[in-house]
Design a protein around this motif. Sequence first.
Motif, PDB file in Angstrom:
ATOM      1  N   ALA A   1       0.831  -1.205   0.000  1.00 24.74           N
ATOM      2  CA  ALA A   1       0.000   0.000   0.000  1.00 24.74           C
ATOM      3  C   ALA A   1       0.866   1.255   0.000  1.00 24.74           C
ATOM      4  O   ALA A   1       0.578   2.220  -0.714  1.00 24.74           O
ATOM      5  N   ASP A   2       1.947   1.243   0.779  1.00 27.77           N
ATOM      6  CA  ASP A   2       2.851   2.398   0.809  1.00 27.77           C
ATOM      7  C   ASP A   2       3.547   2.593  -0.532  1.00 27.77           C
ATOM      8  O   ASP A   2       3.729   3.726  -0.997  1.00 27.77           O
ATOM      9  N   TYR A   3       3.970   1.469  -1.161  1.00 30.83           N
ATOM     10  CA  TYR A   3       4.628   1.587  -2.449  1.00 30.83           C
ATOM     11  C   TYR A   3       3.704   2.245  -3.471  1.00 30.83           C
ATOM     12  O   TYR A   3       4.126   3.072  -4.288  1.00 30.83           O
ATOM     13  N   SER A   4       2.420   1.889  -3.423  1.00 33.72           N
ATOM     14  CA  SER A   4       1.474   2.451  -4.386  1.00 33.72           C
ATOM     15  C   SER A   4       1.201   3.927  -4.094  1.00 33.72           C
ATOM     16  O   SER A   4       1.247   4.774  -4.986  1.00 33.72           O
ATOM     17  N   VAL A   5       0.932   4.252  -2.823  1.00 37.26           N
ATOM     18  CA  VAL A   5       0.582   5.632  -2.467  1.00 37.26           C
ATOM     19  C   VAL A   5       1.773   6.560  -2.639  1.00 37.26           C
ATOM     20  O   VAL A   5       1.658   7.671  -3.160  1.00 37.26           O
ATOM     21  N   ALA A   6       2.978   6.110  -2.206  1.00 37.81           N
ATOM     22  CA  ALA A   6       4.159   6.972  -2.262  1.00 37.81           C
ATOM     23  C   ALA A   6       4.489   7.360  -3.704  1.00 37.81           C
ATOM     24  O   ALA A   6       4.877   8.499  -3.977  1.00 37.81           O
ATOM     25  N   MET A   7       4.366   6.401  -4.623  1.00 34.45           N
ATOM     26  CA  MET A   7       4.664   6.699  -6.025  1.00 34.45           C
ATOM     27  C   MET A   7       3.738   7.794  -6.561  1.00 34.45           C
ATOM     28  O   MET A   7       4.168   8.675  -7.307  1.00 34.45           O
ATOM     29  N   HIS A   8       2.455   7.739  -6.176  1.00 31.55           N
ATOM     30  CA  HIS A   8       1.524   8.770  -6.633  1.00 31.55           C
ATOM     31  C   HIS A   8       1.818  10.109  -5.962  1.00 31.55           C
ATOM     32  O   HIS A   8       1.692  11.169  -6.601  1.00 31.55           O
ATOM     33  N   LEU A   9       2.221  10.081  -4.692  1.00 27.30           N
ATOM     34  CA  LEU A   9       2.500  11.335  -4.000  1.00 27.30           C
ATOM     35  C   LEU A   9       3.719  12.040  -4.576  1.00 27.30           C
ATOM     36  O   LEU A   9       3.842  13.269  -4.469  1.00 27.30           O
TER      37      LEU A   9
END
Length: 236
Positions: free
Chosen positions: A47-55
């Motif tokens: 979940a962090d990998y997905s959200v961080a990339m978008h941020l």
Amino acid sequence: WYQRRVHGHPFRTKEQKEEDLIKVLDVLTQYFLSESPFIGGEWPSIADYSVAMHLLLLYGTTMTIPVNVRRYLHNAAEHCDNWNEATSTLKDYCTNLRNELKKSELELAEIEKRSNAKNALLNGDDEHDKLRQQVEDRRNTEEKNWRRKMEEEEKKRDAEDARRRRELESKWQHEWEQKRKEEEEHWKQQENALKRQLQQKEEEARRLQEEAERLKRKEEEKRREKEHKERDKERD
């Protein structure tokens, strides 16, 4: 995503749309990150990998990124292996996008300035609407190009991930086979050693048994010889 969120609605100002985005980011920082540095706990998850990339795309905008979001991205970079290699292309793209966005905003400000001056002279809004439509079209074109580029990058990353998974699976299979062979060889050597020890013990037991039988025969011969002497003595 940022452009859709901030620039997409034609009847709201950029500041209003950034306020909406701040509310969305507050859900992340005040709910999911309120008790732990990452969404799933003390360590990053998928979940962090997905959200961080978008941020990271926020760095391609002129928006002021909240401190909690910056801290979250900093933690992700420190705890994720190969973070720089995985995000270098995206960072370069955000840098270019930010520069282009600043340039576009300057151009838009200049266009709006000239448009306002012209509107003041012509006392009309037709030219202003035309210029605004041109800016919107340009933004839409940039967004389409960005989407296409990100899709291509995602396909490349997926292909690279698949290749690395195959290499790791092959490496693990080879190591497992080698370890299994080593264990089989080790146990085979142990079995042979135990067999040799068993043979030695059997030979030792057989030798002791032969020695015991020899002593028994010797004792029997001595006993018979003694009895024979006693009988001879009695006859005499």
